[in-house]
Motif scaffolding. Structure first.
Motif, PDB file in Angstrom:
ATOM      1  N   MET A  13      41.880  31.739  46.432  1.00  0.00           N
ATOM      2  CA  MET A  13      41.919  33.180  46.174  1.00  0.00           C
ATOM      3  C   MET A  13      42.086  33.446  44.685  1.00  0.00           C
ATOM      4  O   MET A  13      41.365  34.256  44.110  1.00  0.00           O
ATOM      5  N   MET A  17      39.117  35.084  42.591  1.00  0.00           N
ATOM      6  CA  MET A  17      39.446  36.430  42.133  1.00  0.00           C
ATOM      7  C   MET A  17      39.219  36.525  40.623  1.00  0.00           C
ATOM      8  O   MET A  17      38.589  37.477  40.141  1.00  0.00           O
ATOM      9  N   ILE A  53      35.130  38.388  45.056  1.00  0.00           N
ATOM     10  CA  ILE A  53      36.351  39.191  45.158  1.00  0.00           C
ATOM     11  C   ILE A  53      36.667  39.509  46.617  1.00  0.00           C
ATOM     12  O   ILE A  53      37.810  39.369  47.067  1.00  0.00           O
ATOM     13  N   ILE A  54      35.659  39.931  47.367  1.00  0.00           N
ATOM     14  CA  ILE A  54      35.869  40.266  48.787  1.00  0.00           C
ATOM     15  C   ILE A  54      36.330  39.040  49.560  1.00  0.00           C
ATOM     16  O   ILE A  54      37.271  39.108  50.371  1.00  0.00           O
ATOM     17  N   PHE A  57      39.996  38.189  48.727  1.00  0.00           N
ATOM     18  CA  PHE A  57      40.926  39.032  49.485  1.00  0.00           C
ATOM     19  C   PHE A  57      40.992  38.598  50.943  1.00  0.00           C
ATOM     20  O   PHE A  57      42.062  38.576  51.547  1.00  0.00           O
ATOM     21  N   GLY A  58      39.853  38.250  51.505  1.00  0.00           N
ATOM     22  CA  GLY A  58      39.811  37.828  52.898  1.00  0.00           C
ATOM     23  C   GLY A  58      40.605  36.570  53.172  1.00  0.00           C
ATOM     24  O   GLY A  58      41.121  36.372  54.270  1.00  0.00           O
ATOM     25  N   LEU A  61      44.313  37.973  53.337  1.00  0.00           N
ATOM     26  CA  LEU A  61      44.580  39.160  54.144  1.00  0.00           C
ATOM     27  C   LEU A  61      45.447  38.880  55.374  1.00  0.00           C
ATOM     28  O   LEU A  61      46.294  39.702  55.721  1.00  0.00           O
TER      29      LEU A  61
END
Length: 120
Positions: A13, A17, A53-54, A57-58, A61
């Motif tokens: 991440m 990121m 980025i998505i 985050f996943g 999460l």
């Protein structure tokens, strides 16, 4: 095993990121510092950054929402696919150092994908 998976997830991440923000929101800096960015359309670079980025985050999460445990599997799978494309891209450009780094990220993302199937 769950702790090892979380360590890898948080590590990926952070890496994706930082890389995704650079590509998506700081394109001039990325263009100046990453050689392949100069040879690829800006829209594609920004798109790759947003996907990173998505997916980043996943990966984390499920820490916040325990009911979304499958999101980490999907995010890691997206990163596996992205790294496969990345490996072929850099291999064709004879950028073998980047291929090695991409292989490491591929195997970590694959480990997370498979690990989360069995240790959810």
């Amino acid at each position: 095993m769950n702790v090892v998976l979380w360590i890898f997830q948080i590590t990926l991440m952070l890496m994706f990121m930082m890389d995704g923000v650079l590509k998506a929101f700081q394109y001039p800096i990325a263009r100046a510092n990453i050689p392949w960015v100069r040879d690829v359309p800006q829209g594609l670079v920004v798109f790759i950054g947003i996907i990173e980025i998505i997916a980043a985050f996943g990966l984390v999460l499920p820490i916040i929402f325990e009911s979304l445990t499958m999101i980490a599997q999907i995010a890691a799978s997206v990163l596996v696919i992205l790294m496969l494309f990345n490996i072929f891209f850099h291999f064709n450009r004879k950028e073998y150092k980047d291929v090695k780094v991409s292989c490491i990220f591929l195997f970590i993302a694959l480990f997370i994908t498979v690990g989360r199937i069995f240790f959810n």
